[in-house]
Structure formats: structure tokens, C-alpha cells
Motif scaffolding. Sequence first.
Motif, PDB file in Angstrom:
ATOM      1  N   ASP A 172     -48.845 -23.669 -83.903  1.00 52.82           N
ATOM      2  CA  ASP A 172     -49.393 -24.613 -82.819  1.00 52.82           C
ATOM      3  C   ASP A 172     -49.441 -25.726 -83.431  1.00 52.82           C
ATOM      4  O   ASP A 172     -49.800 -25.790 -84.719  1.00 52.82           O
ATOM      5  N   TYR A 217     -46.623 -17.946 -83.603  1.00 50.75           N
ATOM      6  CA  TYR A 217     -46.969 -19.196 -82.801  1.00 50.75           C
ATOM      7  C   TYR A 217     -47.378 -20.065 -83.607  1.00 50.75           C
ATOM      8  O   TYR A 217     -48.444 -19.955 -84.065  1.00 50.75           O
ATOM      9  N   SER A 246     -51.388 -21.861 -75.093  1.00 43.32           N
ATOM     10  CA  SER A 246     -51.788 -20.839 -75.998  1.00 43.32           C
ATOM     11  C   SER A 246     -51.935 -19.416 -75.210  1.00 43.32           C
ATOM     12  O   SER A 246     -51.691 -18.449 -75.654  1.00 43.32           O
TER      13      SER A 246
HETATM   14 MG   LIG Z   1     -53.309 -24.172 -78.053  1.00 36.62          MG
END
Ligand SMILES: [Mg+2]
Length: 267
Positions: free
Chosen positions: A105, A103, A46
Motif C-alpha cells: 500500500d 499488497y 484496499s
Molecule cells: Mg487502502
Amino acid sequence: MTSTTDYRVTQEPFYRPQANEITLYEAAYKARLPVMLKGPTGCGKSRFVEYMAWSLKKPLITVACNEDMTASDLVGRYLLDANGTRWLDGPLTTAARIGAICYLDEIVEARQDTTVVIHPLTDHRRQLPLDKKGELIQAHPDFQLVISYNPGYQSLMKDLKQSTKQRFVGFDFDYPRADLEASIVASETGIDAAVAAQLVQIAGTARKLKGHGLDEGISTRLLVYAATLIRGGVSPREACRMALVRPITDDADIRSTLDHAIDAVFA
Ligand SMILES: [Mg+2]
Ligand SMILES: Nc1ncnc2c1ncn2[C@@H]1O[C@H](COP(=O)(O)OP(=O)(O)OP(=O)(O)O)[C@@H](O)[C@H]1O
């Protein structure tokens, strides 16, 4: 509907590269190829995406996926309000409209019918159909999709389909090598270099137990936690038990092995 939220990464995130991943990511972004980041929990995936978004000066929209997530959670839905119904874009739609890096996750946690909505966005079409709204979005030229994926945690039932996987280029992440990891822990927490190196040494012992009683080694994130506690005045032994051992296992034998390793390092 346009979003007023600001998704820019304004401050440079602290990120120490492990190899040439920054250059490779830049090449992938230049071609707008979708990216898959693989690696164990807490090893910097991340943080890397945040850093790249900052460095490329692109907004970043992060979505934590889970098994209850539906395609509407990503794409958007009609909401009821006083004036009737109004459409609200989901995070993926917002990202495609404004040209953000999106993103997703732990995408593998999402149901397969959810994963399929990314297909037309991640091939040459770069389109997102909003079926319920009857709108077809052409992704903004800056838009890019990034997903993370924890290899090893998946069962056969829960894996991405090949038709999903083969829309991405992949990066393998792992815990940084010892000297680099110690310098990351020291920079993140301000703890002195010698103590940071000791924490990394304990992690090294635990990581060898992966597959021999431990499902996963101690992450860089947990080392940062331990260092933070020590900086806050907790004794190293207690901080390590609390941050490095208790969260990761309930097995009495493994706990005692790790506790001994801690006592040996912080004798
Ligand atoms: Mg992460
Ligand atoms: N290369 C690195 N540079 C700077 N910090 C790092 C790096 N690698 C790991 N870290 C530290 O480790 C912590 C965890 O990293 P991060 O949150 O990026 O993990 P992750 O791989 O995304 O984990 P998860 O799969 O659980 O989401 C960060 O908060 C940071 O302190």
C-alpha cells in the motif's frame, strides 16, 4: 523459518464493483501479472484487493509502506536471540514463499532502493534474492504482487521510476458514481437510503472544489464515517461537519462553503 500466521481472507468482504474490474483482475491474476491500483484515498482500492483475495481463495499479505521503510523490512533480516542469530522472513518473502497476494500500500512512500527489490519478482524471473542470507527464492506459482499508488500526491522527487511502473498492469479507481456510492454507504452502515443519498450529494459538492482550494475530495470512507455517526445518534449536520469537513481542510472559506452545503442538504 515458516510462519504460523494465517493470511487467508475467511469472510467475504463487502465489495460492490464499479465496472468490470473483477473480470479484468481475474485475467491479470491468471497470467500472474503484477497489478497497480491507482486512485484517491478511501475509494475502495484496499477493499477490492481483499475481495479479490477472498474470491480467488489466496492468502493476502498487506504492507503499509512508509518513507522509513528499508528493503530489509520487506525482505527480512537476521535477528539476535539467546541462541545467536536467526533469519526472519519479511512480508514480501513470506508472500513469495507461501503463494500469497502481496499488497504494498502506497509504495511510492518507500525509498527507491526499497522499490528495486521488487524488480526481479515482477518480471519473467519471479525471483527474490535474499542477499544477506545468500538465498534465491523462486516465487510460489500463486504469488502475485499488487501495489497502490495515489496519483497527484507525488512530487517529482517521489514518483516511481518508469522501470518500476512498467512492470505492472494498472487499474484506475475513483469514487463510485452517486447511486452506487449511496448504496455502498447504506450497506456498510445500515443507514437509510435517503440519508445515504444526501451524504453523497454533499460529497459531490466538495469534490468539485478539488483543485480550487481542496487538495482532495471527500472520500467514500469519510461518508461511511458520517453515516456511522448518524446511526449512532449524532445529528446529521454535526456528523457531517465532524466527518466530512474538519478532517479535510483548515481553510476558513472552504469550511464555510461546505458547512453551508451541509445545511442546505439537511435543512
Ligand atoms: Mg487502502
Ligand atoms: N466498491 C466498494 N464496495 C464496498 N465498499 C466500498 C467500495 N468503495 C469504497 N468502499 C468503502 O470505502 C471505504 C474505504 O475503502 P478502502 O479502504 O478500500 O480505500 P482505499 O482506496 O484503499 O484508500 P487508501 O488509499 O486511503 O488506502 C471502505 O471501508 C468501504 O467502506
